[in-house]
Design a protein around this motif. Structure first.
Motif, PDB file in Angstrom:
ATOM      1  N   VAL A 129       0.848  -1.192   0.000  1.00 16.69           N
ATOM      2  CA  VAL A 129       0.000   0.000   0.000  1.00 16.69           C
ATOM      3  C   VAL A 129       0.884   1.242   0.000  1.00 16.69           C
ATOM      4  CG1 VAL A 129      -1.968  -1.098   1.136  1.00 16.69           C
ATOM      5  CG2 VAL A 129      -0.172  -0.082   2.529  1.00 16.69           C
TER       6      VAL A 129
ATOM      7  N   CYS B  47     -11.977  -1.956   1.682  1.00 17.47           N
ATOM      8  CA  CYS B  47     -11.113  -2.794   0.841  1.00 17.47           C
ATOM      9  C   CYS B  47     -11.447  -4.279   0.996  1.00 17.47           C
ATOM     10  CB  CYS B  47      -9.644  -2.529   1.160  1.00 17.47           C
ATOM     11  SG  CYS B  47      -9.072  -3.258   2.690  1.00 17.47           S
ATOM     12  N   ASP B  48     -10.874  -5.098   0.131  1.00 15.45           N
ATOM     13  CA  ASP B  48     -11.175  -6.541   0.145  1.00 15.45           C
ATOM     14  C   ASP B  48     -10.814  -7.207   1.468  1.00 15.45           C
ATOM     15  OD1 ASP B  48      -8.479  -6.174  -0.341  1.00 15.45           O
ATOM     16  OD2 ASP B  48      -8.337  -7.718  -1.894  1.00 15.45           O
ATOM     17  N   LYS B  49      -9.688  -6.783   2.060  1.00 18.10           N
ATOM     18  CA  LYS B  49      -9.265  -7.411   3.308  1.00 18.10           C
ATOM     19  C   LYS B  49     -10.211  -7.071   4.458  1.00 18.10           C
ATOM     20  CE  LYS B  49      -4.485  -7.789   1.945  1.00 18.10           C
ATOM     21  NZ  LYS B  49      -4.662  -6.976   0.705  1.00 18.10           N
TER      22      LYS B  49
ATOM     23  N   TYR C  33      -4.527   1.921  -1.804  1.00 14.04           N
ATOM     24  CA  TYR C  33      -4.074   0.910  -2.754  1.00 14.04           C
ATOM     25  C   TYR C  33      -3.913   1.523  -4.136  1.00 14.04           C
ATOM     26  CZ  TYR C  33      -5.776  -2.435   0.738  1.00 14.04           C
ATOM     27  OH  TYR C  33      -5.996  -3.140   1.889  1.00 14.04           O
TER      28      TYR C  33
ATOM     29  N   HIS D 168      -5.775   2.297   4.438  1.00 20.82           N
ATOM     30  CA  HIS D 168      -4.732   2.036   3.456  1.00 20.82           C
ATOM     31  C   HIS D 168      -5.108   2.626   2.107  1.00 20.82           C
ATOM     32  CE1 HIS D 168      -2.956  -1.607   5.787  1.00 20.82           C
ATOM     33  NE2 HIS D 168      -2.400  -0.461   6.124  1.00 20.82           N
TER      34      HIS D 168
ATOM     35  N   PHE E  95      -7.454   3.553  -4.267  1.00 21.83           N
ATOM     36  CA  PHE E  95      -8.552   3.201  -3.378  1.00 21.83           C
ATOM     37  C   PHE E  95      -8.145   3.492  -1.946  1.00 21.83           C
ATOM     38  CE2 PHE E  95     -11.358   0.613  -0.860  1.00 21.83           C
ATOM     39  CZ  PHE E  95     -12.554   0.638  -1.555  1.00 21.83           C
ATOM     40  N   ASN E  96      -8.960   4.274  -1.255  1.00 20.79           N
ATOM     41  CA  ASN E  96      -8.688   4.632   0.129  1.00 20.79           C
ATOM     42  C   ASN E  96      -9.696   3.929   1.026  1.00 20.79           C
ATOM     43  OD1 ASN E  96      -8.055   7.927   1.690  1.00 20.79           O
ATOM     44  ND2 ASN E  96      -7.638   5.864   2.390  1.00 20.79           N
ATOM     45  N   CYS E  97      -9.221   2.982   1.806  1.00 20.67           N
ATOM     46  CA  CYS E  97     -10.138   2.213   2.658  1.00 20.67           C
ATOM     47  C   CYS E  97     -10.511   3.025   3.905  1.00 20.67           C
ATOM     48  CB  CYS E  97      -9.506   0.883   3.064  1.00 20.67           C
ATOM     49  SG  CYS E  97     -10.562  -0.060   4.165  1.00 20.67           S
TER      50      CYS E  97
ATOM     51  N   SER F 279     -13.129   5.958  -2.330  1.00 24.63           N
ATOM     52  CA  SER F 279     -13.081   5.549  -0.935  1.00 24.63           C
ATOM     53  C   SER F 279     -14.152   4.508  -0.676  1.00 24.63           C
ATOM     54  CB  SER F 279     -13.218   6.745  -0.007  1.00 24.63           C
ATOM     55  OG  SER F 279     -14.486   7.332  -0.147  1.00 24.63           O
TER      56      SER F 279
ATOM     57  N   LEU G  25      -4.555   0.641  -7.665  1.00 25.25           N
ATOM     58  CA  LEU G  25      -5.239  -0.379  -8.465  1.00 25.25           C
ATOM     59  C   LEU G  25      -4.698  -0.271  -9.889  1.00 25.25           C
ATOM     60  CD1 LEU G  25      -8.870   0.035  -7.066  1.00 25.25           C
ATOM     61  CD2 LEU G  25      -7.062  -1.482  -6.241  1.00 25.25           C
TER      62      LEU G  25
END
Ligand SMILES: [Zn+2]
Ligand SMILES: [Zn+2]
Ligand SMILES: [Zn+2]
Length: 142
Positions: free
Chosen positions: A32, A134-136, A105, A103, A96-98, A131, A107
């Motif tokens: 990240v 995220c997947d995690k 990312y 984090h 992407f901002n979780c 925003s 993409l």
């Protein structure tokens, strides 16, 4: 001291220094983007704040890293994957901002769609930060 980024620095006509190597090491091993305060924390006393600031600025100018502003207005840095050069960055992928883990990312596979502008406006660069969760973090709540 690991100097595995000497070649990269050389390619960009930059002096090979230990702090520059360390910064690249950190940025390239994290999946990240990393903010300057986080870098300061990771690198500890190894590099003072001013030196770190200058290193990041130089790397950005040289097309080695790109900057992503997160939802709090903080600058985060990630290594460029595409063919960025001194004169032009080509990091036109989504970021992407979780909102849970905060984090950022890169993409890399997701390209920014073509944006149409009103007559007379000319685009120089486009950045798009999405925003959300995220997947995690999504996997964690289920
Ligand atoms: Zn770039
Ligand atoms: Zn997350
Ligand atoms: Zn990116």
């Amino acid at each position: 001291m690991d100097r595995k980024f000497d070649q990269l620095l050389e390619k960009h006509n930059l002096k090979k220094t230990v702090p520059r190597n360390s910064v690249l090491e950190v940025l390239s091993t994290r999946e990240v983007a990393t903010s300057q305060p986080d870098l300061e924390e990771i690198l500890g006393k190894e590099i003072d704040r001013v030196t770190l600031y200058r290193i990041l600025k130089t790397f950005e100018e040289k097309g080695i890293i790109h900057k992503i502003i997160d939802m709090n207005g903080t600058a985060n840095y990630a290594v460029c994957h595409s063919s960025c050069t001194e004169s032009q960055h080509h990091d036109e992928h989504l970021h992407f901002n979780c909102i849970v883990c905060h984090h950022i990312y890169c993409l890399n596979e997701m390209h920014i769609p073509v944006i149409s502008l009103p007559r007379g406006f000319k685009s120089e660069s486009v950045s798009l930060v999405v925003s959300g969760v995220c997947d995690k973090c999504n996997a964690r709540v289920k």
